[in-house]
Scaffold this motif. Structure first.
Motif, short mmCIF file in Angstrom:
data_model
loop_
_atom_site.label_atom_id
_atom_site.label_comp_id
_atom_site.label_asym_id
_atom_site.label_seq_id
_atom_site.Cartn_x
_atom_site.Cartn_y
_atom_site.Cartn_z
N SER A 10 -9.19 -21.79 -25.67
CA SER A 10 -10.64 -21.57 -25.55
C SER A 10 -11.02 -20.24 -26.14
CB SER A 10 -11.05 -21.56 -24.07
OG SER A 10 -10.78 -22.79 -23.48
N TYR A 11 -12.17 -20.25 -26.86
CA TYR A 11 -12.80 -18.99 -27.26
C TYR A 11 -13.91 -18.75 -26.23
CZ TYR A 11 -11.12 -20.25 -32.01
OH TYR A 11 -10.38 -20.62 -33.10
N ARG A 12 -13.78 -17.81 -25.40
CA ARG A 12 -14.77 -17.57 -24.33
C ARG A 12 -15.25 -18.90 -23.73
NH1 ARG A 12 -16.86 -11.99 -24.73
NH2 ARG A 12 -15.65 -11.06 -26.41
N GLN A 13 -16.50 -19.33 -24.09
CA GLN A 13 -17.01 -20.56 -23.46
C GLN A 13 -16.55 -21.85 -24.15
OE1 GLN A 13 -19.31 -17.95 -23.67
NE2 GLN A 13 -19.70 -17.65 -21.49
N THR A 14 -16.08 -21.76 -25.40
CA THR A 14 -15.79 -22.99 -26.15
C THR A 14 -14.35 -23.45 -25.96
OG1 THR A 14 -17.27 -22.15 -27.85
CG2 THR A 14 -15.93 -24.04 -28.46
N HIS A 15 -14.19 -24.68 -25.44
CA HIS A 15 -12.85 -25.26 -25.35
C HIS A 15 -12.53 -25.87 -26.71
CE1 HIS A 15 -12.73 -24.52 -21.14
NE2 HIS A 15 -13.81 -25.24 -20.93
N ALA A 16 -11.79 -25.15 -27.53
CA ALA A 16 -11.54 -25.61 -28.90
C ALA A 16 -10.40 -26.61 -28.97
CB ALA A 16 -11.26 -24.41 -29.80
N LEU A 17 -9.38 -26.45 -28.12
CA LEU A 17 -8.26 -27.39 -28.10
C LEU A 17 -8.02 -27.83 -26.66
CD1 LEU A 17 -5.64 -25.55 -30.39
CD2 LEU A 17 -7.24 -27.37 -31.06
N GLY A 33 -10.74 -34.46 -39.35
CA GLY A 33 -11.68 -34.30 -38.24
C GLY A 33 -12.95 -33.65 -38.73
N PRO A 34 -14.06 -33.89 -38.05
CA PRO A 34 -15.32 -33.28 -38.48
C PRO A 34 -15.30 -31.76 -38.25
CG PRO A 34 -15.60 -34.42 -36.38
CD PRO A 34 -14.20 -34.69 -36.84
N ASN A 35 -16.27 -31.06 -38.78
CA ASN A 35 -16.36 -29.62 -38.54
C ASN A 35 -16.42 -29.36 -37.04
OD1 ASN A 35 -16.30 -28.79 -41.19
ND2 ASN A 35 -18.51 -29.12 -41.45
N GLY A 36 -15.68 -28.37 -36.59
CA GLY A 36 -15.70 -28.02 -35.18
C GLY A 36 -14.71 -28.81 -34.34
N ALA A 37 -13.92 -29.69 -34.98
CA ALA A 37 -12.97 -30.53 -34.22
C ALA A 37 -11.83 -29.71 -33.62
CB ALA A 37 -12.40 -31.62 -35.13
N GLY A 38 -11.52 -28.58 -34.25
CA GLY A 38 -10.43 -27.74 -33.73
C GLY A 38 -9.25 -27.63 -34.70
N LYS A 39 -9.42 -28.11 -35.92
CA LYS A 39 -8.31 -28.12 -36.90
C LYS A 39 -7.83 -26.70 -37.21
CE LYS A 39 -10.80 -30.31 -40.07
NZ LYS A 39 -12.11 -30.30 -39.38
N SER A 40 -8.79 -25.82 -37.54
CA SER A 40 -8.40 -24.44 -37.89
C SER A 40 -7.79 -23.74 -36.69
CB SER A 40 -9.62 -23.63 -38.35
OG SER A 40 -10.16 -24.21 -39.49
N THR A 41 -8.34 -23.98 -35.52
CA THR A 41 -7.80 -23.34 -34.31
C THR A 41 -6.35 -23.77 -34.08
OG1 THR A 41 -10.02 -23.31 -33.36
CG2 THR A 41 -8.19 -23.02 -31.83
N LEU A 42 -6.08 -25.06 -34.27
CA LEU A 42 -4.71 -25.55 -34.11
C LEU A 42 -3.78 -24.86 -35.10
CD1 LEU A 42 -2.59 -27.51 -32.97
CD2 LEU A 42 -3.41 -29.24 -34.57
P1 ADP Z 1 -12.54 -27.08 -37.48
O1 ADP Z 1 -11.49 -26.29 -38.19
O2 ADP Z 1 -12.10 -28.47 -37.15
O3 ADP Z 1 -13.87 -27.07 -38.18
P2 ADP Z 1 -12.50 -24.91 -35.55
O4 ADP Z 1 -11.11 -24.81 -35.05
O5 ADP Z 1 -12.95 -23.94 -36.59
O6 ADP Z 1 -12.78 -26.41 -36.04
O7 ADP Z 1 -13.51 -24.79 -34.33
C1 ADP Z 1 -13.31 -25.46 -33.07
C2 ADP Z 1 -14.36 -24.99 -32.10
O8 ADP Z 1 -14.14 -23.61 -31.80
C3 ADP Z 1 -15.80 -25.09 -32.63
O9 ADP Z 1 -16.64 -25.42 -31.56
C4 ADP Z 1 -16.08 -23.69 -33.12
O10 ADP Z 1 -17.46 -23.40 -33.05
C5 ADP Z 1 -15.29 -22.84 -32.13
N1 ADP Z 1 -14.83 -21.58 -32.75
C6 ADP Z 1 -14.03 -21.47 -33.83
N2 ADP Z 1 -13.77 -20.17 -34.08
C7 ADP Z 1 -14.41 -19.45 -33.14
C8 ADP Z 1 -14.53 -18.04 -32.85
N3 ADP Z 1 -13.91 -17.13 -33.60
N4 ADP Z 1 -15.28 -17.67 -31.79
C9 ADP Z 1 -15.89 -18.61 -31.00
N5 ADP Z 1 -15.82 -19.94 -31.21
C10 ADP Z 1 -15.09 -20.36 -32.26
#
Ligand code: ADP
Length: 246
Positions: A10-17, A33-42
């Motif tokens: 999680s990034y603060r409030q966002t549960h990314a994975l 996955g669509p934008n925001g799916a969590g790919k980059s976070t993974l």
């Molecule tokens: P994707 O790569 O699939 O587009 P991300 O992993 O970038 O998805 O994002 C997953 C979620 O985490 C989204 O809701 C995005 O807004 C949020 N997010 C990504 N990076 C940050 C960040 N640095 N701070 C807060 N929220 C983030």
């Protein structure tokens, strides 16, 4: 080579994975996955750029944890937005990347020569990085990420902004590199994966919603026809609505 078990972030409030588990061997893996799916976070978690607390990631039996650097030479990462050193040559960029990834001094010339050959940049090795076209710059990014021949490579949208011919070039390159490594490529274009990906992973809202081969995704599409979409795109649409895999 890469094992992810019950990973949440999680990034603060966002549960990314939310509870991602997967097991990956050699080959090309499409992460869709669509934008925001969590790919980059993974991907960032897998290369140790984000300090996850829930779950575990293991690369070639080495855990990805703060304070353990032993996995780092086994991993290559191309972020979605990356910098190259514009002011110097293609070859010098790759030499620097080899050094930064811990390639031994006497092995650097060979490693650089080989990756420039594979990425079809040998004829451009003396060109200034700033003079490269979009496709060549992407290939330089890939060369820098893979010069140390990592066992696991994570490439975040490597074909973004490229024309269809350049995208085909990158696909060929990935297939060649995947002979002895695991290559994970994120994209939101299903067609980028056809003929390349051994397996497709679909993510939506931080969950893994599909894990299978391209024909499996097509079969899913056959059961969920949608006007205007081909069978694979229908499969992707359907995969986005599936519940998380156990
Ligand atoms: P994707 O790569 O699939 O587009 P991300 O992993 O970038 O998805 O994002 C997953 C979620 O985490 C989204 O809701 C995005 O807004 C949020 N997010 C990504 N990076 C940050 C960040 N640095 N701070 C807060 N929220 C983030």
């Amino acid at each position: 080579m890469l094992t992810v078990r019950d990973l949440s972030y999680s990034y603060r409030q966002t549960h990314a994975l939310n509870g991602i588990s997967l097991e990956i061997g050699p080959g090309v893996y499409g992460l869709l996955g669509p934008n925001g799916a969590g790919k980059s976070t993974l991907m960032k978690c897998c290369v140790g750029l984000l300090p996850f607390r829930d779950g575990e990631i293991i690369i070639n039996r080495r855990p990805v944890t703060a304070g353990n650097n032993s996995y780092k030479r086994l991993v290559g990462y191309l972020p979605q937005y990356f910098d190259v050193m514009d002011f110097t040559s293609v070859e010098r960029n790759v030499i620097y990347a080899a050094w930064a990834h811990g390639v031994k001094r006497d092995a650097i010339p060979g490693a650089v020569r080989e990756i420039l050959e594979i990425t079809d940049l040998t004829s451009k090795k003396n060109a200034m990085a700033r003079s490269l076209s979009g496709g060549m710059r992407q290939r330089l990014g890939i060369a820098c990420a893979l010069v140390h021949r990592p066992r696991v490579a994570l490439l975040d949208e490597p074909t973004v902004g490229l024309d269809p011919l350049q995208r085909a070039g990158i696909r060929q390159l990935l297939m060649q590199l995947a002979k002895d490594s695991s290559i994970i490529v994120s994209t939101h274009l299903v067609e980028d994966l056809v003929g390349v990906a051994n397996r497709v992973l679909v993510m939506n809202a931080g969950r893994l919603t599909f894990d299978g081969a391209i024909p499996d995704l097509e079969h899913l599409g056959a059961d969920h026809p949608s006007p205007g979409l081909n069978q694979l795109e229908c499969g992707y649409q359907a995969a986005l609505n599936l519940p998380a895999l156990a």
